[in-house]
Design a protein around this motif. Structure first.
Motif, PDB file in Angstrom:
ATOM      1  N   ASN A  89      -2.646  12.200   4.063  1.00  0.00           N
ATOM      2  CA  ASN A  89      -3.357  12.439   2.799  1.00  0.00           C
ATOM      3  C   ASN A  89      -3.014  13.792   2.165  1.00  0.00           C
ATOM      4  N   TRP A  90      -2.364  14.651   2.942  1.00  0.00           N
ATOM      5  CA  TRP A  90      -1.956  15.954   2.387  1.00  0.00           C
ATOM      6  C   TRP A  90      -0.481  15.839   1.985  1.00  0.00           C
ATOM      7  N   ILE A  91      -0.239  15.661   0.683  1.00  0.00           N
ATOM      8  CA  ILE A  91       1.104  15.392   0.177  1.00  0.00           C
ATOM      9  C   ILE A  91       1.719  16.697  -0.324  1.00  0.00           C
ATOM     10  N   LYS A  92       2.839  17.077   0.275  1.00  0.00           N
ATOM     11  CA  LYS A  92       3.528  18.296  -0.136  1.00  0.00           C
ATOM     12  C   LYS A  92       4.640  17.958  -1.130  1.00  0.00           C
ATOM     13  N   GLY A  93       4.826  18.837  -2.095  1.00  0.00           N
ATOM     14  CA  GLY A  93       5.871  18.594  -3.070  1.00  0.00           C
ATOM     15  C   GLY A  93       6.295  19.862  -3.780  1.00  0.00           C
ATOM     16  N   ASN A  94       7.523  19.868  -4.271  1.00  0.00           N
ATOM     17  CA  ASN A  94       8.036  20.988  -5.065  1.00  0.00           C
ATOM     18  C   ASN A  94       8.364  20.577  -6.496  1.00  0.00           C
ATOM     19  N   ASP A  95       8.589  19.282  -6.707  1.00  0.00           N
ATOM     20  CA  ASP A  95       9.042  18.798  -8.005  1.00  0.00           C
ATOM     21  C   ASP A  95       8.144  17.650  -8.451  1.00  0.00           C
ATOM     22  N   MET A  96       7.497  17.824  -9.606  1.00  0.00           N
ATOM     23  CA  MET A  96       6.602  16.780 -10.096  1.00  0.00           C
ATOM     24  C   MET A  96       7.347  15.508 -10.489  1.00  0.00           C
ATOM     25  N   GLU A  97       8.668  15.594 -10.696  1.00  0.00           N
ATOM     26  CA  GLU A  97       9.438  14.427 -11.087  1.00  0.00           C
ATOM     27  C   GLU A  97       9.926  13.620  -9.883  1.00  0.00           C
ATOM     28  N   SER A  98       9.752  14.143  -8.666  1.00  0.00           N
ATOM     29  CA  SER A  98      10.219  13.409  -7.489  1.00  0.00           C
ATOM     30  C   SER A  98       9.382  12.142  -7.316  1.00  0.00           C
ATOM     31  N   SER A  99      10.013  11.088  -6.794  1.00  0.00           N
ATOM     32  CA  SER A  99       9.380   9.765  -6.748  1.00  0.00           C
ATOM     33  C   SER A  99       8.120   9.756  -5.885  1.00  0.00           C
ATOM     34  N   HIS A 100       8.125  10.490  -4.762  1.00  0.00           N
ATOM     35  CA  HIS A 100       6.956  10.432  -3.887  1.00  0.00           C
ATOM     36  C   HIS A 100       5.770  11.189  -4.481  1.00  0.00           C
ATOM     37  N   ILE A 101       6.017  12.025  -5.495  1.00  0.00           N
ATOM     38  CA  ILE A 101       4.929  12.720  -6.187  1.00  0.00           C
ATOM     39  C   ILE A 101       4.497  11.939  -7.424  1.00  0.00           C
ATOM     40  N   ARG A 102       5.456  11.408  -8.179  1.00  0.00           N
ATOM     41  CA  ARG A 102       5.127  10.732  -9.430  1.00  0.00           C
ATOM     42  C   ARG A 102       4.236   9.513  -9.230  1.00  0.00           C
ATOM     43  N   GLN A 103       4.318   8.885  -8.069  1.00  0.00           N
ATOM     44  CA  GLN A 103       3.473   7.717  -7.841  1.00  0.00           C
ATOM     45  C   GLN A 103       1.994   8.071  -7.892  1.00  0.00           C
ATOM     46  N   TYR A 104       1.679   9.337  -7.620  1.00  0.00           N
ATOM     47  CA  TYR A 104       0.286   9.764  -7.683  1.00  0.00           C
ATOM     48  C   TYR A 104      -0.107  10.278  -9.076  1.00  0.00           C
ATOM     49  N   LEU A 105       0.890  10.611  -9.891  1.00  0.00           N
ATOM     50  CA  LEU A 105       0.609  11.249 -11.183  1.00  0.00           C
ATOM     51  C   LEU A 105       0.770  10.305 -12.366  1.00  0.00           C
ATOM     52  N   THR A 106       1.328   9.117 -12.148  1.00  0.00           N
ATOM     53  CA  THR A 106       1.517   8.175 -13.243  1.00  0.00           C
ATOM     54  C   THR A 106       0.384   7.165 -13.280  1.00  0.00           C
ATOM     55  N   ASN A 107       0.185   6.594 -14.480  1.00  0.00           N
ATOM     56  CA  ASN A 107      -0.867   5.608 -14.680  1.00  0.00           C
ATOM     57  C   ASN A 107      -0.257   4.446 -15.452  1.00  0.00           C
ATOM     58  N   PRO A 108      -0.360   3.240 -14.968  1.00  0.00           N
ATOM     59  CA  PRO A 108       0.267   2.104 -15.662  1.00  0.00           C
ATOM     60  C   PRO A 108      -0.314   1.830 -17.036  1.00  0.00           C
ATOM     61  N   ASP A 109      -1.477   2.418 -17.333  1.00  0.00           N
ATOM     62  CA  ASP A 109      -2.134   2.164 -18.619  1.00  0.00           C
ATOM     63  C   ASP A 109      -1.711   3.144 -19.706  1.00  0.00           C
ATOM     64  N   ILE A 110      -0.940   4.178 -19.359  1.00  0.00           N
ATOM     65  CA  ILE A 110      -0.573   5.151 -20.383  1.00  0.00           C
ATOM     66  C   ILE A 110       0.683   5.913 -19.974  1.00  0.00           C
ATOM     67  N   SER A 111       1.503   6.236 -20.974  1.00  0.00           N
ATOM     68  CA  SER A 111       2.675   7.083 -20.769  1.00  0.00           C
ATOM     69  C   SER A 111       2.896   7.901 -22.033  1.00  0.00           C
ATOM     70  N   VAL A 112       2.954   9.218 -21.896  1.00  0.00           N
ATOM     71  CA  VAL A 112       3.232  10.118 -23.021  1.00  0.00           C
ATOM     72  C   VAL A 112       4.465  10.929 -22.640  1.00  0.00           C
TER      73      VAL A 112
END
Length: 506
Positions: free
Chosen positions: A61-84
């Motif tokens: 549950n503790w997800i480490k990341g350096n790049d918000m565009e990396s796939s393992h991070i984006r899955q937590y930051l994207t929403n299928p109902d909206i994209s800007v």
């Protein structure tokens, strides 16, 4: 509150015990923490491994990341109902907020860049889309396409601007419905538009001749001349008041100048022979701090009108209409000796005239009514007060709602008067004002008064407008010799198109 994820941003080094206790409970309940910092090694400002121990205890549950565009991070930051997605990240700075309602979604988008517009491609869940007018709340049609369960569209946000959109499954604001909500027509006027200045015009004299015991130079920018004068005075500080703050009496105690520290400053202005004698009589001069020097106009001493002032009580008014002449005129300030208050500032000429660009500065010409254009192009570039634009309307039927609308203008604010009564102001988009309660049967006189800004009068006039923040430094530099009037910098205040009276019948 329920948080799907908690994000620990880059650079964070310290947390408080209360935050740690919350994170422990949060992650123990099965929620996810995204950490972009691996150096949270202080607790209540004391060295601690508490966060590293918590991360090791919950590796899933503790997800480490350096790049918000990396796939393992984006899955937590994207929403299928909206994209800007911003089209060009180098232009504009977009932020958005979404509100999920029972009958749809509101999307509010802001561009925090004050210079560049921002463009974005947007997809949001919903079958129908409309924009909402941020002032009156009415819908505005938007071009969009369907992409599965999403509506897709493009939006441009102006510098410092914002837009509000509504996406819905059920509410289709068709063009016809919107037109019904906005049912309106332009009322035909019964007269041509009339325009006039409501205050004297202004000419700012910001170049001068400087003479001291050891120095003489003509046609100097006033800030250049002022710095030279203080340099010649021997003060190590230069002008003590320029970008500085006095401690106790440190600058006042410098005021020990000798009697041979005299100086003279001369200002030139030219009156075209076509200016009427009546208009010549209206001319006035405004000269700061008259206690510092003797003032001569064309070789004759003048004194300020007792109790009169303009803009500031230290800006006294001199009546000069009887002493000026058509052609070149010369105002001289002479001081018997230097003082710490001897700041050389512009002189202002007031009166009923227009200005025309000359090879050096401006020529005083006969007055004309302001045009449907910028004041800069209409002979009143230094003018900062109000210009009135008026027209008449004859109404037999006053049913419905009436608005005064400005289509193209620039000013700090516009005041609207109906039949001599103040109906309110127009100052932000949409540039319109509800005047229903002021309209009467029969004749109506509508007067729109656009107000400028003292930046037109006081400047700065020789630096391109930055569009963000200005300060005393903006006046520092000017051309070595006075340029033509066309090269001065002005804000383009004025009414560019005639205003309209709008009738709405809902």
């Amino acid at each position: 509150r329920i948080y799907d994820h908690i994000i620990l941003p880059p650079g964070i080094r310290n947390i408080e015990t209360s935050t740690l206790d919350f994170l422990k409970k949060y992650i123990a309940d099965g929620y996810t923490i995204l950490s972009f910092s691996d150096s949270i090694d202080y607790l209540d400002a004391c060295p601690s491994n508490a966060i590293k121990e918590l991360a090791a205890k919950y590796p899933v549950n503790w997800i480490k990341g350096n790049d918000m565009e990396s796939s393992h991070i984006r899955q937590y930051l994207t929403n299928p109902d909206i994209s800007v997605k911003q089209t060009d990240l180098s232009k504009g700075q977009l932020f958005h907020q979404r509100r999920i309602l029972d009958d749809g979604q509101l999307l509010f988008i802001v561009n925090s860049n004050l210079k560049e517009p921002a463009e974005a491609g947007i997809e949001i869940k919903g079958r129908y889309l409309s924009e909402i007018n941020l002032i009156n709340g009415l819908p505005i049609p938007v071009d969009y396409s369907r992409k599965g369960k999403l509506t897709a569209f493009k939006a441009t946000i102006p510098p410092g601007g914002s837009r509000l959109f509504f996406a819905s499954q059920n509410h289709a604001f068709t063009k016809e419905k919107i037109e019904n909500l906005n049912n309106q027509s332009i009322v035909k006027s019964s007269s041509e538009i009339e325009s006039k200045r409501l205050s004297p015009n202004v000419l700012t004299l910001d170049y001068l001749d400087l003479q001291t015991k050891s120095f003489r130079s003509d046609n100097m920018y006033f800030m250049t001349a002022m710095r030279k004068l203080f340099e010649l005075s021997g003060l190590e500080t230069g002008n003590p008041w320029e970008h500085k703050i006095q401690y106790k009496r440190q600058y006042l105690d410098m005021d020990h100048f000798t009697s041979d520290s005299w100086f003279k400053a001369g200002y030139h202005f030219t009156i075209d022979p076509s200016l009427t004698d009546e208009a010549v009589k209206t001319l006035q001069a405004v000269i700061e701090r008259p206690d510092q020097w003797k003032v001569m106009l064309n070789g004759k001493e003048i004194t300020p009108v007792s109790g009169s002032w303009w803009l500031d009580r230290h800006f006294p008014v001199y009546q000069i209409g009887d002493l000026v002449k058509k052609g070149e005129n010369f105002i001289e300030l002479s001081a018997p000796k230097m003082t710490v208050f001897s700041e050389l500032m512009p002189i202002y000429i007031l009166g009923d005239f227009n200005l025309e660009s000359a090879s050096k500065g401006f020529l005083i010409k006969p007055s004309e009514s302001p045009r449907m254009s910028s004041w800069k192009d209409g002979g009143i570039p230094f003018y900062s007060n109000q210009v009135s634009y008026s027209r008449n309307y004859t109404l037999d039927d006053i049913s419905g709602k009436f608005l005064v609308r400005l289509d193209s203008w620039r000013g700090t604010v516009a005041e609207v008067l109906i039949n001599g009564k103040n109906a309110g102001i127009i100052g932000w988009n949409p540039y319109e004002l509800d005047v229903t309660g002021f309209i009467q049967k029969g004749e109506n006189r509508i007067d729109v008064r656009v107000t400028g800004s003292l930046k037109s009068t006081l400047g700065y006039h020789h630096t391109v407008e930055s569009g963000w923040m200005d300060g005393p430094y903006s006046w520092n530099q000017g051309p070595v010799k006075q340029p033509a009037g066309t090269e001065y910098q002005f804000l383009k205040f004025g009414l560019y198109n005639e205003f309209n009276l709008i009738r709405k019948t809902n």
